[in-house]
Design a protein around this motif. Structure first.
Motif, PDB file in Angstrom:
ATOM      1  N   VAL A 161       0.642  -1.215  -0.176  1.00  0.00           N
ATOM      2  CA  VAL A 161       0.170   0.069  -0.098  1.00  0.00           C
ATOM      3  C   VAL A 161       1.224   1.253   0.210  1.00  0.00           C
ATOM      4  O   VAL A 161      -0.334   1.905  -0.461  1.00  0.00           O
ATOM      5  CB  VAL A 161      -0.709   0.311   1.277  1.00  0.00           C
ATOM      6  CG1 VAL A 161      -2.172  -0.490   1.134  1.00  0.00           C
ATOM      7  CG2 VAL A 161      -0.365  -0.458   2.255  1.00  0.00           C
ATOM      8  N   ASP A 162       1.925   1.430   0.196  1.00  0.00           N
ATOM      9  CA  ASP A 162       3.128   2.719   0.574  1.00  0.00           C
ATOM     10  C   ASP A 162       2.801   3.536  -0.734  1.00  0.00           C
ATOM     11  O   ASP A 162       2.582   4.792  -0.622  1.00  0.00           O
ATOM     12  CB  ASP A 162       4.318   1.992   0.712  1.00  0.00           C
ATOM     13  CG  ASP A 162       4.764   1.093   1.629  1.00  0.00           C
ATOM     14  OD1 ASP A 162       3.570   1.718   2.990  1.00  0.00           O
ATOM     15  OD2 ASP A 162       5.156   0.295   2.456  1.00  0.00           O
ATOM     16  N   ASP A 163       3.102   3.180  -2.273  1.00  0.00           N
ATOM     17  CA  ASP A 163       3.093   3.910  -2.989  1.00  0.00           C
ATOM     18  C   ASP A 163       1.564   3.517  -3.548  1.00  0.00           C
ATOM     19  O   ASP A 163       1.494   4.099  -4.549  1.00  0.00           O
ATOM     20  CB  ASP A 163       4.127   3.085  -4.535  1.00  0.00           C
ATOM     21  CG  ASP A 163       4.377   1.700  -4.274  1.00  0.00           C
ATOM     22  OD1 ASP A 163       3.566   1.281  -3.725  1.00  0.00           O
ATOM     23  OD2 ASP A 163       4.496   2.163  -5.007  1.00  0.00           O
ATOM     24  N   ALA A 164       0.919   2.700  -3.545  1.00  0.00           N
ATOM     25  CA  ALA A 164      -0.025   1.706  -4.091  1.00  0.00           C
ATOM     26  C   ALA A 164      -1.112   3.349  -4.730  1.00  0.00           C
ATOM     27  O   ALA A 164      -1.430   4.212  -3.305  1.00  0.00           O
ATOM     28  CB  ALA A 164      -1.580   1.174  -2.924  1.00  0.00           C
ATOM     29  N   GLU A 165      -2.110   3.429  -5.237  1.00  0.00           N
ATOM     30  CA  GLU A 165      -2.657   4.696  -5.818  1.00  0.00           C
ATOM     31  C   GLU A 165      -3.913   3.830  -5.702  1.00  0.00           C
ATOM     32  O   GLU A 165      -5.241   4.589  -5.775  1.00  0.00           O
ATOM     33  CB  GLU A 165      -2.954   4.859  -7.155  1.00  0.00           C
ATOM     34  CG  GLU A 165      -1.708   5.335  -7.166  1.00  0.00           C
ATOM     35  CD  GLU A 165      -1.628   5.723  -8.946  1.00  0.00           C
ATOM     36  OE1 GLU A 165      -2.222   4.780  -9.722  1.00  0.00           O
ATOM     37  OE2 GLU A 165      -0.586   6.732  -8.620  1.00  0.00           O
ATOM     38  N   LEU A 166      -4.898   2.449  -5.723  1.00  0.00           N
ATOM     39  CA  LEU A 166      -5.881   1.525  -5.939  1.00  0.00           C
ATOM     40  C   LEU A 166      -5.733   0.739  -4.624  1.00  0.00           C
ATOM     41  O   LEU A 166      -5.096  -0.542  -4.791  1.00  0.00           O
ATOM     42  CB  LEU A 166      -6.281   0.924  -7.348  1.00  0.00           C
ATOM     43  CG  LEU A 166      -5.962   1.702  -8.228  1.00  0.00           C
ATOM     44  CD1 LEU A 166      -5.500   1.170  -9.708  1.00  0.00           C
ATOM     45  CD2 LEU A 166      -7.122   2.461  -8.060  1.00  0.00           C
ATOM     46  N   VAL A 167      -6.361   0.303  -3.729  1.00  0.00           N
ATOM     47  CA  VAL A 167      -6.122  -0.603  -2.294  1.00  0.00           C
ATOM     48  C   VAL A 167      -7.393  -0.951  -2.531  1.00  0.00           C
ATOM     49  O   VAL A 167      -9.035  -0.856  -2.157  1.00  0.00           O
ATOM     50  CB  VAL A 167      -6.468   0.684  -1.433  1.00  0.00           C
ATOM     51  CG1 VAL A 167      -6.158  -0.467  -0.291  1.00  0.00           C
ATOM     52  CG2 VAL A 167      -4.496   0.700  -1.406  1.00  0.00           C
ATOM     53  N   ILE A 168      -7.380  -2.063  -1.908  1.00  0.00           N
ATOM     54  CA  ILE A 168      -9.125  -3.278  -2.197  1.00  0.00           C
ATOM     55  C   ILE A 168      -9.125  -3.654  -0.217  1.00  0.00           C
ATOM     56  O   ILE A 168      -7.798  -3.884   0.164  1.00  0.00           O
ATOM     57  CB  ILE A 168      -8.907  -4.445  -2.575  1.00  0.00           C
ATOM     58  CG1 ILE A 168      -9.393  -4.269  -4.168  1.00  0.00           C
ATOM     59  CG2 ILE A 168      -9.309  -5.471  -2.211  1.00  0.00           C
ATOM     60  CD1 ILE A 168     -10.397  -5.213  -5.235  1.00  0.00           C
ATOM     61  N   VAL A 169     -10.027  -3.101  -0.023  1.00  0.00           N
ATOM     62  CA  VAL A 169      -9.789  -3.948   2.164  1.00  0.00           C
ATOM     63  C   VAL A 169     -11.284  -4.319   1.637  1.00  0.00           C
ATOM     64  O   VAL A 169     -11.990  -4.896   1.365  1.00  0.00           O
ATOM     65  CB  VAL A 169     -10.730  -2.453   2.718  1.00  0.00           C
ATOM     66  CG1 VAL A 169     -10.307  -2.709   3.983  1.00  0.00           C
ATOM     67  CG2 VAL A 169      -9.452  -0.860   2.618  1.00  0.00           C
ATOM     68  N   GLY A 170     -10.940  -6.040   2.493  1.00  0.00           N
ATOM     69  CA  GLY A 170     -11.875  -6.841   2.965  1.00  0.00           C
ATOM     70  C   GLY A 170     -11.808  -7.315   4.228  1.00  0.00           C
ATOM     71  O   GLY A 170     -10.906  -7.437   4.758  1.00  0.00           O
ATOM     72  N   LEU A 171     -12.084  -8.753   3.985  1.00  0.00           N
ATOM     73  CA  LEU A 171     -12.098  -9.882   5.193  1.00  0.00           C
ATOM     74  C   LEU A 171     -12.077 -10.692   4.454  1.00  0.00           C
ATOM     75  O   LEU A 171     -12.516 -11.638   3.437  1.00  0.00           O
ATOM     76  CB  LEU A 171     -13.625 -10.024   5.787  1.00  0.00           C
ATOM     77  CG  LEU A 171     -14.198  -8.759   6.723  1.00  0.00           C
ATOM     78  CD1 LEU A 171     -15.212  -8.518   7.283  1.00  0.00           C
ATOM     79  CD2 LEU A 171     -13.095  -8.457   8.067  1.00  0.00           C
ATOM     80  N   GLY A 172     -11.363 -11.871   5.547  1.00  0.00           N
ATOM     81  CA  GLY A 172     -11.604 -13.472   5.871  1.00  0.00           C
ATOM     82  C   GLY A 172     -10.497 -13.984   3.841  1.00  0.00           C
ATOM     83  O   GLY A 172      -9.540 -13.629   3.755  1.00  0.00           O
ATOM     84  N   SER A 173     -10.678 -14.956   3.493  1.00  0.00           N
ATOM     85  CA  SER A 173     -10.176 -15.726   2.990  1.00  0.00           C
ATOM     86  C   SER A 173      -9.446 -15.526   1.472  1.00  0.00           C
ATOM     87  O   SER A 173      -9.652 -15.163   0.379  1.00  0.00           O
ATOM     88  CB  SER A 173     -10.757 -17.295   2.529  1.00  0.00           C
ATOM     89  OG  SER A 173     -11.703 -17.523   1.712  1.00  0.00           O
ATOM     90  N   THR A 174     -10.761 -14.046   1.102  1.00  0.00           N
ATOM     91  CA  THR A 174     -10.648 -13.272  -0.209  1.00  0.00           C
ATOM     92  C   THR A 174      -9.781 -12.653  -0.560  1.00  0.00           C
ATOM     93  O   THR A 174      -9.272 -12.432  -1.350  1.00  0.00           O
ATOM     94  CB  THR A 174     -12.168 -12.472  -0.481  1.00  0.00           C
ATOM     95  OG1 THR A 174     -13.289 -13.012   0.206  1.00  0.00           O
ATOM     96  CG2 THR A 174     -12.658 -12.699  -1.844  1.00  0.00           C
ATOM     97  N   MET A 175      -9.020 -12.273   0.920  1.00  0.00           N
ATOM     98  CA  MET A 175      -7.650 -11.765   0.414  1.00  0.00           C
ATOM     99  C   MET A 175      -6.488 -12.194   0.500  1.00  0.00           C
ATOM    100  O   MET A 175      -5.510 -11.217  -0.526  1.00  0.00           O
ATOM    101  CB  MET A 175      -7.738 -10.544   2.169  1.00  0.00           C
ATOM    102  CG  MET A 175      -8.688 -10.123   2.652  1.00  0.00           C
ATOM    103  SD  MET A 175     -10.061  -9.192   1.341  1.00  0.00           S
ATOM    104  CE  MET A 175      -8.861  -7.603   0.899  1.00  0.00           C
ATOM    105  N   GLY A 176      -6.768 -12.984   0.204  1.00  0.00           N
ATOM    106  CA  GLY A 176      -5.404 -14.821  -0.152  1.00  0.00           C
ATOM    107  C   GLY A 176      -5.634 -13.999  -1.941  1.00  0.00           C
ATOM    108  O   GLY A 176      -4.592 -14.343  -2.222  1.00  0.00           O
ATOM    109  N   THR A 177      -7.009 -14.261  -2.306  1.00  0.00           N
ATOM    110  CA  THR A 177      -7.092 -14.209  -3.896  1.00  0.00           C
ATOM    111  C   THR A 177      -6.371 -12.562  -4.264  1.00  0.00           C
ATOM    112  O   THR A 177      -5.864 -12.837  -5.536  1.00  0.00           O
ATOM    113  CB  THR A 177      -8.650 -14.375  -4.555  1.00  0.00           C
ATOM    114  OG1 THR A 177      -9.183 -16.188  -3.691  1.00  0.00           O
ATOM    115  CG2 THR A 177      -8.562 -14.489  -6.072  1.00  0.00           C
ATOM    116  N   ALA A 178      -6.934 -11.459  -3.114  1.00  0.00           N
ATOM    117  CA  ALA A 178      -7.395 -10.241  -3.714  1.00  0.00           C
ATOM    118  C   ALA A 178      -5.469 -10.298  -3.577  1.00  0.00           C
ATOM    119  O   ALA A 178      -4.743  -9.760  -4.787  1.00  0.00           O
ATOM    120  CB  ALA A 178      -7.664  -9.512  -2.293  1.00  0.00           C
ATOM    121  N   SER A 179      -4.603 -10.713  -2.935  1.00  0.00           N
ATOM    122  CA  SER A 179      -2.902 -10.348  -3.596  1.00  0.00           C
ATOM    123  C   SER A 179      -2.713 -11.234  -3.738  1.00  0.00           C
ATOM    124  O   SER A 179      -1.043 -10.814  -4.865  1.00  0.00           O
ATOM    125  CB  SER A 179      -2.001 -10.992  -1.618  1.00  0.00           C
ATOM    126  OG  SER A 179      -2.719 -12.685  -1.654  1.00  0.00           O
TER     127      SER A 179
END
Lengths: 347, 415
Positions: free
Chosen positions: B281-299
Motif C-alpha cells: 500500500v505504501d505507493d499504491a493508488e488503488l487499494v482493496i479492503v476486505g475480510l477473510g479468505s478472499t484477501m488471499g486471492t486479492a493478494s
C-alpha cells in the motif's frame, strides 16, 4: 390398501426423481408410504401442507412432494406448522422431522405441540444420529452407540420418543420401522384422519452413518438390506402373539468364530442356527429350537458365549400405542373466539 | 529453525508442520490449549472441529469435559455457565447456529466472560444454503464480541491460541469470535506450522480474573461459594447504561491489548498479524479492503497487477471488532481510491457493513480516499481473481472520473 403401479404415484405426487438421498436411504420408503396414504384416502394435494425443518428427513417433502411444502429452520417445523394450521384449519398439515431435528433441537416444540393436541401429523424419521452433518451423537443414539462425536460409545441414554409424546398428550402415537411398510402406511392413514396431534416415529436405515454405529463390516451395498433385517430382528409388534421358539447366543468373539462350537454343543437338539444383526447386541447367533430351556442350560457352560438372550431382550416395541380423543387446539381456540364474539355483540 | 533458548522460539521447523484444514487447525489448537469445557452442536461446515475434538477427548489426549448439547443456544449457555464458574470454555458454530445463539452472545459479553468461539462462516437461511458468506458473523456484529477474521488455516491456528490471551486480558475480559470462511477454509487442507504443546500451554497460561466487589469483600469475577457474587441480576435505568459503557471501554482497551498479545506471540512463533495487514500500500493508488479468505486471492491479483505496472495494494482487516479505525485511517489516508469488499448485505442500508465502517472512519478526516463498495460471493459464490481484477479496473475508472457514481456494485451476480 390398494396397490397401484409405482409410476402412478410418481407422476401424481413426486416432483422430480432421482432424489438426492444416499443409495439405500429410508427416506424414499417413507415418501412412498406417505403418498400411498394420501392416495388411499383420496386427499387432494391442494389440501396438504408439508412442513419440515433441517436434516435429511426434511428433504422428504421438500423439494420432492408436488404439493405445498415449507422448508424451515432446525427443529422449528412444528411451530411453523401450528401457525399455518391455526390460520387455515382445513389444511392437512404434515410435519416431516428427524430425531436430531424433532427430538434434539426441536424437542420443546414437539412436547408442546403434543400437549396442545393441535391437529398435525408428525412423521419423525429416527436414524439415531445426526446423519446429514456427518453422524454425530443425537438424543436418540443408543447407549454405547458409535458416532463421530462418541468414537468409543455413547455415554448418554436415548429418549423413548413415543412414551414422551404420549405423556405430553398426543392423541395418536405409533412407532414403526422402514421394514414395516404396510403397517406404516396404515398408520399414516390413521394419523391423517385423527382430529388431534398424531405422532409416528419411523426407525429408518442410514447406510451412510449406521454402518459405523452398528459395526456393520462388509460392503456398503449390502448395508441397507442388513439394517432393514436388523430392524425386523430387533423389534416386536405390540399385540401380536410372540414366538417363543428361538434364543440368541451373544458370542465373546466374532459369531463366525463361535458358530462351530455352538453347533457342536447343540448337535443333539438339531437347532437351526443363523448369524443375524441385532440393534442391541450387534452380530449374534440366532438359535431356532422348540427345546428353548434345554438349549439355554446347555449353552451356559460354553466359554465362547458371553450371554444367552431371550427373544424379547433389548428389543424395541412397535405398534400403535395411543389412540384416543381429546379437545383439539385449533377447534377449541376458534370456539373461544366465537364465544367471545357472541358475548361482545350480545350485551 | 527451531530454537528453544532464551530468545524464544521461531517456528519454521518441518517437524512441526502439519497438513490441516481450517476446522482441524481449530481443533488442534484447542487441543493444545485444553480448555476445561467444550459444548457444541453439529452444524455444517463447523462439524469437523467438534468431531476431531471429541476424538481427542475420547482418546484421553485432553482432560476437557465435552458436552454434546441439544442446540446451539444450549452450547453457548453451557459455555457461559462454565466460564462463570471459573472454567475456560470453547464452542464452535456457523450460520443458523450462531443466529440461534444470538440471545446468548449478548449475555456472554455483558457478563464479561472470555469464551472463545470459532465460527465457520456460512450464509444465513433462507433459502437454505451451507456455503460461505459473512451474513452470520455480521449479524452478531453488535453483540460485544471481539471478532478476528482469518485468511488461511495458519491464521486460524494462531488466532485460536492468541484468542484466549486477548479475551482474558485483565483490561479486556470479553468473548472472542474467530471467523474462518466455511468450506473455503474449513474444508481445505493447507500446511500449518504448529507450536509444541508446552509452548502453547505456557503462552495461554491459566485464566486471569479481574477483581470485583463481592458480598464478603473483594472477589474474583467468578462464581466461588467461598467468595460469593451475584451475576446477571436486574439492572434497570439506574446502572444499565454505565455497565454498557464499561463494555465500550473494554473494546477500546482491546485495541491496545490485541497488538500487545500479538507481539508476544510473534516473538514465540515468528508470526504476527496485528489489527490490519496492509500489503503493497505504501505507493499504491488503488487499494482493496476486505475480510477473510478472499484477501488471499486479492493478494495474488495485486501481485499480478503490479507486474503490469498498476499501483495496486490491499488491506486485510484482521480484527473487525473492535474496529481498528486509527490504523486504517493512517494506512489509507493518502490513497486516491479504495474499494471495500463486503461478503454480506445490510438490507436497506446505503452500503455493506464493512464499507459503512470504513466510511465512518474517514468522515472526520480532511484527506480521504474515494470509497467504492463491492458486494460479492454471497451464498458461497466463487470470487475469482478475474472478478477482483475487474474491481481494480472499476477503481481505475473511479480514479480517472474523480467520483464514485454507484454506492454499491454487486460483483458476479446475474442481471
Amino acid at each position: 390398501m390398494t396397490v397401484k403401479n409405482l409410476r402412478y404415484y410418481r407422476e401424481k405426487f413426486v416432483r422430480h426423481l432421482p432424489t438426492r438421498f444416499c443409495p439405500g436411504c429410508g427416506n424414499g420408503v417413507i415418501l412412498n408410504a406417505f403418498v400411498r396414504a394420501l392416495d388411499d384416502l383420496s386427499i387432494p394435494q391442494e389440501r396438504v401442507l408439508c412442513v419440515s425443518g433441517i436434516g435429511c428427513s426434511a428433504w422428504i417433502p421438500n423439494p420432492y412432494f408436488s404439493g405445498d411444502s415449507l422448508h424451515t429452520t432446525h427443529g422449528r417445523a412444528l411451530a411453523f406448522a401450528t401457525g399455518a394450521k391455526v390460520y387455515n384449519r382445513n389444511l392437512k398439515t404434515v410435519v416431516f422431522t428427524g430425531d436430531g431435528d424433532g427430538a434434539g433441537i426441536g424437542g420443546n416444540h414437539l412436547i408442546h405441540a403434543a400437549r396442545r393436541n393441535v391437529e398435525i401429523t408428525t412423521i419423525l424419521v429416527n436414524n439415531m444420529n445426526y446423519g446429514m452433518t456427518g453422524g454425530q451423537t443425537a438424543p436418540t443414539t443408543l447407549y454405547g452407540g458409535l458416532t463421530t462425536t462418541t468414537p468409543y460409545g455413547n455415554p448418554e441414554n436415548p429418549f423413548n420418543l413415543t412414551s414422551l409424546v404420549a405423556s405430553a398428550g398426543a392423541t395418536y402415537v405409533a412407532r414403526w420401522s422402514t421394514y414395516h411398510v404396510i403397517e406404516l402406511t396404515k398408520s399414516i392413514k390413521e394419523a391423517l384422519q385423527n382430529e388431534g396431534f398424531s405422532f409416528i416415529e419411523v426407525l429408518s436405515q442410514c447406510p451412510t452413518q449406521q454402518r459405523r454405529m452398528f459395526g456393520l463390516s462388509g460392503t456398503s451395498s449390502e448395508a441397507p438390506q442388513r439394517i432393514l433385517e436388523m430392524f425386523l430382528e430387533s423389534t416386536y409388534i405390540r399385540g401380536q402373539p410372540l414366538k417363543n421358539n428361538y434364543l440368541y447366543a451373544i458370542p465373546k468373539k466374532t459369531p463366525e468364530a463361535v458358530f462351530k462350537s455352538v453347533e457342536t454343543k447343540l448337535s443333539g437338539f438339531h437347532p437351526k442356527l443363523k448369524i443375524v444383526d441385532h440393534m442391541a447386541f450387534g452380530r449374534i447367533i440366532k438359535i431356532n429350537t422348540e427345546r428353548v430351556e434345554e438349549v439355554k442350560r446347555s449353552l451356559k457352560d460354553l466359554d465362547d458365549v458371553e450371554k444367552v438372550a431371550d427373544p424379547l431382550e433389548g428389543k424395541i416395541e412397535l405398534g400403535v400405542f395411543v389412540k384416543c380423543e381429546r379437545p383439539e387446539f385449533v377447534k377449541t381456540l376458534h370456539n373461544i373466539i366465537e364465544r367471545v364474539g357472541e358475548n361482545r355483540y350480545g350485551v | 529453525m527451531y530454537e528453544d533458548g532464551e530468545k524464544g522460539l521461531i517456528v519454521t521447523d518441518e517437524r512441526l508442520m502439519m497438513g490441516l484444514n481450517g476446522d482441524e487447525a481449530v481443533a488442534y489448537a484447542i487441543k493444545q490449549v485444553e480448555p476445561d469445557v467444550v459444548a457444541a452442536y453439529p452444524i455444517t461446515p463447523q462439524t469437523i472441529i467438534v468431531e476431531r475434538f471429541s476424538e481427542y477427548v475420547a482418546n484421553g489426549l485432553v482432560k476437557t469435559d465435552f458436552v454434546s448439547v441439544e442446540s446451539e443456544h444450549s452450547a453457548l449457555s453451557s459455555c457461559i455457565g462454565a466460564e462463570a464458574a471459573g472454567a475456560r470454555a470453547f464452542t464452535a458454530t456457523a450460520a443458523n447456529g450462531l443466529a440461534l445463539m444470538w440471545e446468548m452472545t449478548f449475555i456472554a459479553s455483558s457478563l464479561r466472560l472470555p469464551i472463545v468461539m470459532a465460527v465457520a462462516n456460512r450464509a444465513l437461511s433462507g433459502p437454505i444454503n451451507i456455503h460461505n458468506d459473512h451474513s452470520d458473523a455480521m449479524g452478531a456484529r453488535d453483540s460485544g464480541w471481539i471478532q478476528i477474521w482469518c485468511e488461511n488455516s495458519q491464521e486460524v491456528y494462531d488466532a485460536c491460541i492468541e484468542a484466549w490471551r486477548i479475551g482474558e486480558h485483565t483490561n479486556v475480559q470479553l468473548p472472542v469470535m474467530i471467523n474462518l470462511d466455511g468450506f473455503t477454509l474449513s474444508h481445505t487442507m493447507e500446511n500449518v506450522f504448529t507450536l509444541p504443546d508446552d509452548v502453547v500451554k505456557n503462552f495461554v497460561r491459566d485464566r486471569r480474573f479481574i477483581k470485583v466487589k463481592g458480598h464478603l469483600g473483594e472477589s474474583e469475577l467468578r462464581l466461588d461459594p467461598g467468595t460469593p457474587i451475584t451475576m446477571g441480576p436486574f439492572d434497570l435505568q439506574d446502572f444499565y447504561f454505565e455497565h454498557k459503557l464499561q463494555q465500550v471501554e473494554a473494546m477500546r482497551r482491546a485495541l491496545e491489548a490485541i497488538p500487545e498479545v500479538d507481539a508476544e506471540y510473534e516473538a514465540l512463533s515468528g508470526r504476527g498479524y496485528r489489527l490490519i495487514h496492509p500489503y503493497m500500500v505504501d505507493d499504491a493508488e488503488l487499494v482493496i479492503v476486505g475480510l477473510g479468505s478472499t484477501m488471499g486471492t486479492a493478494s495474488y491479483v495485486v501481485e499480478k497487477l503490479r507486474e503490469k505496472g498498476v499501483k495496486a495494494g490491499l488491506v486485510k482487516i484482521r480484527v473487525f471488532r473492535p474496529f481498528p479505525k486509527d490504523e486504517l485511517v493512517k494506512t489509507l489516508r493518502s490513497i486516491p481510491v479504495v474499494g471495500v469488499l463486503d461478503r454480506a448485505i445490510s438490507f436497506g442500508a446505503p452500503n455493506g457493513p464493512l464499507c459503512e465502517e470504513v466510511k465512518t472512519a474517514f468522515y472526520e478526516e480532511k484527506d480521504r480516499p474515494l470509497i467504492a463498495n463491492f458486494i460479492h460471493g454471497l451464498g458461497g459464490r466463487d470470487t475469482s481473481p478475474s472478478m477482483i481484477e475487474g474491481m481494480f479496473h472499476r477503481l481505475m475508472k473511479i480514479k480517472s472520473r474523480g467520483r464514485v457514481d454507484q454506492l454499491i456494485e454487486y460483483v458476479g451476480v446475474r442481471e
